[in-house]
Design an enzyme around this catalytic site. Structure first.
Site, mmCIF file in Angstrom:
data_model
loop_
_atom_site.group_PDB
_atom_site.id
_atom_site.type_symbol
_atom_site.label_atom_id
_atom_site.label_comp_id
_atom_site.label_asym_id
_atom_site.label_seq_id
_atom_site.Cartn_x
_atom_site.Cartn_y
_atom_site.Cartn_z
ATOM 1 N N GLY A 243 0.755 -1.247 0.000
ATOM 2 C CA GLY A 243 0.000 0.000 0.000
ATOM 3 C C GLY A 243 0.781 1.290 0.000
ATOM 4 N N GLY A 280 3.418 -3.638 -3.906
ATOM 5 C CA GLY A 280 3.234 -3.936 -5.323
ATOM 6 C C GLY A 280 3.581 -2.702 -6.123
ATOM 7 N N ARG A 317 -6.976 2.045 -15.366
ATOM 8 C CA ARG A 317 -7.002 2.897 -14.161
ATOM 9 C C ARG A 317 -7.683 4.257 -14.366
ATOM 10 N NH1 ARG A 317 -3.444 4.592 -11.287
ATOM 11 N NH2 ARG A 317 -4.251 3.876 -9.301
ATOM 12 N N CYS A 347 -15.479 1.923 -27.659
ATOM 13 C CA CYS A 347 -16.780 2.561 -27.815
ATOM 14 C C CYS A 347 -17.425 2.840 -26.464
ATOM 15 C CB CYS A 347 -17.682 1.685 -28.679
ATOM 16 S SG CYS A 347 -16.947 1.451 -30.282
#
Ligand code: LLP
Length: 417
Positions: A243, A280, A317, A347
């Site tokens: 985190g 990560g 994201r 689209c």
């Protein structure tokens, strides 16, 4: 070199990762393409890992942020373990040669076959997220006639002050177990022949830049470990999750991993536990970029759209979280700028990579790099609109190599028989 991030910057007007101009990769492999730098992975891993050198620890890279086997191999060589959330991620980590004793397995919805696979492979511990899961784990362990090492993921109820979709440590979140319930479960496990309580786990959220919240959570959990010890539950591994945030805007300062360590190390040292960390994004995020090509420049009244060949299927994201990704041109441009939307070919109105962003004046055929794309970039890509997923490339010094081939049209239908 005019540096943007470690290993990334302009040299003679061209954007480089290490000693490779990104344009060369774009021209060689086509676009869109994800590009990672071994040097940057090493930089971020070492910056993080060395901050904890005062305490026995294992840095278990969160595979969900970037699961390419070659990226995992780079990290394995540096001593990384793996934080996994599915049998697929365990499989990838093992394929990369990561020692099972450095693999932890989290997730709220583990299936029995996944637990079986994890136990068979002899991973370090299963991070259990519910009472039901603990019972299933016990059953699986009995079937295998092998004790199951586990930690309980507790929910310390702290507010990480980050995006609601990636806040996990509040009590209303689906993750983890309350201290009261966890206490009961450890007591139960102590009596079980097949369950072996070895650790405690929490993870409060992602992209956290206020490190004090980690200290707050760690202290709460440390108090709980003391309670557990009073009933004889030996807790060796103290897993603080991942985190730690990154600077998505290059001009902003990055929070040093040292600051996280200052919050956590003293607490864990006092307990005499082995620390597990699950970063990560912090390691892979700024070690990767997505290169995409401007297909069309569309002008409407006072608006400019750069239509590029990467869409929300390639990089989710911005569309999913309204996340900011810095964008730069692969060739340094004159200082003149324009305010534009960078949009993909999907689209959907939401298929926007950057909205009303001040960008250099670009022409059709120009390449741009979407920065900070090494984490939750390729791993969240899909085939939506039947678009083959991009290639992935690893830069190493003067060299680069494709570490995942671009998907082909036949890949799209390969399983539809
Ligand atoms: N450990 C656990 C148990 C986790 O759930 C996560 C992330 C991590 C470690 C690693 O977190 P990191 O160090 O990367 O922040 N797709 C979102 C992020 C979701 C994170 C989910 N869990 C995004 O793109 O921002």
């Amino acid at each position: 070199m005019r540096k943007i991030y470690p290993e990334l910057g302009y040299r003679n007007g061209e954007l480089y990762f290490e000693n490779v101009p990104l344009r060369k990769i774009a021209e060689n492999t086509g676009t869109p393409v994800y590009v990672y730098s071994r040097g940057a992975l090493e930089y971020w891993f070492n910056e993080f890992d060395s901050a904890f050198s005062d305490i026995p620890h294992t840095t278990c890279f969160a595979v969900k942020s970037n699961s390419n086997v070659h990226v995992l191999k780079v990290l394995k060589e540096l001593g990384a373990g793996a934080d996994t959330v599915s049998v697929g991620e365990i499989f990838r980590a093992l394929t990369a040669g990561i020692d099972p004793k450095k693999i932890v397995f989290a997730g709220v919805g583990k299936r029995e076959d996944e637990l079986l696979f994890a136990l068979e492979k002899g991973i370090l511990m299963v991070n259990v997220e519910s009472e039901g899961e603990l019972r299933t784990l016990e059953r699986v362990a009995e079937k295998l006639r092998r004790r199951a090492p586990f930690a309980i993921r507790v929910n310390p109820d702290v507010n990480p002050k980050t995006h609601p979709y990636i806040s996990t440590g509040l009590k209303e979140a689906k993750f983890g177990i309350t201290f009261e319930k966890a206490f009961e479960l450890y007591r139960y496990a102590k009596e079980s022949r097949w369950l072996e309580p070895v650790g405690i786990h929490f993870h409060i959220g992602s992209q956290i830049t206020d490190t004090a919240v980690f200290g707050e959570a760690a202290k709460k959990v440390a108090d709980f470990v003391k309670e557990l010890r009073s009933i004889g539950a030996e807790i060796e591994f103290f897993d603080v999750g991942g985190g730690l945030g990154i600077n998505y805007k290059p001009e902003e300062e990055v929070v040093p991993a040292e600051k996280l360590s200052e919050e956590i190390t003293p607490v864990v040292k006092k307990l005499g536990c082995h620390l597990i960390l699950e970063p990560g994004r912090r390691i892979s995020g700024n070690a990767g970029v997505l290169i995409t090509k401007v297909l069309y420049v569309k002008k409407r009244e006072n608006k400019v759209f750069y239509v590029v060949d990467a869409g929300m299927n390639d990089i989710a994201r911005p569309a999913l979280y309204g996340a900011y990704h810095h964008i730069v041109s692969l060739t340094e441009r004159e200082s003149e700028t324009v305010v534009a939307d960078v949009v993909g070919p999907i689209c959907e109105t939401g298929d926007v990579i950057a909205k009303e962003r001040e960008l250099p004046i670009l022409r059709e055929g120009d390449y741009i790099a979407v920065l900070s794309a090494g984490a939750y970039g390729f791993t969240m890509a899909s085939n939506y609109n039947s678009r083959p997923r991009p290639a992935e490339v690893l830069v190493e010094g003067e060299n680069f190599r494709v570490i995942r081939q671009r998907e082909t049209l036949s890949d799209l239908i390969a399983r539809e028989f």
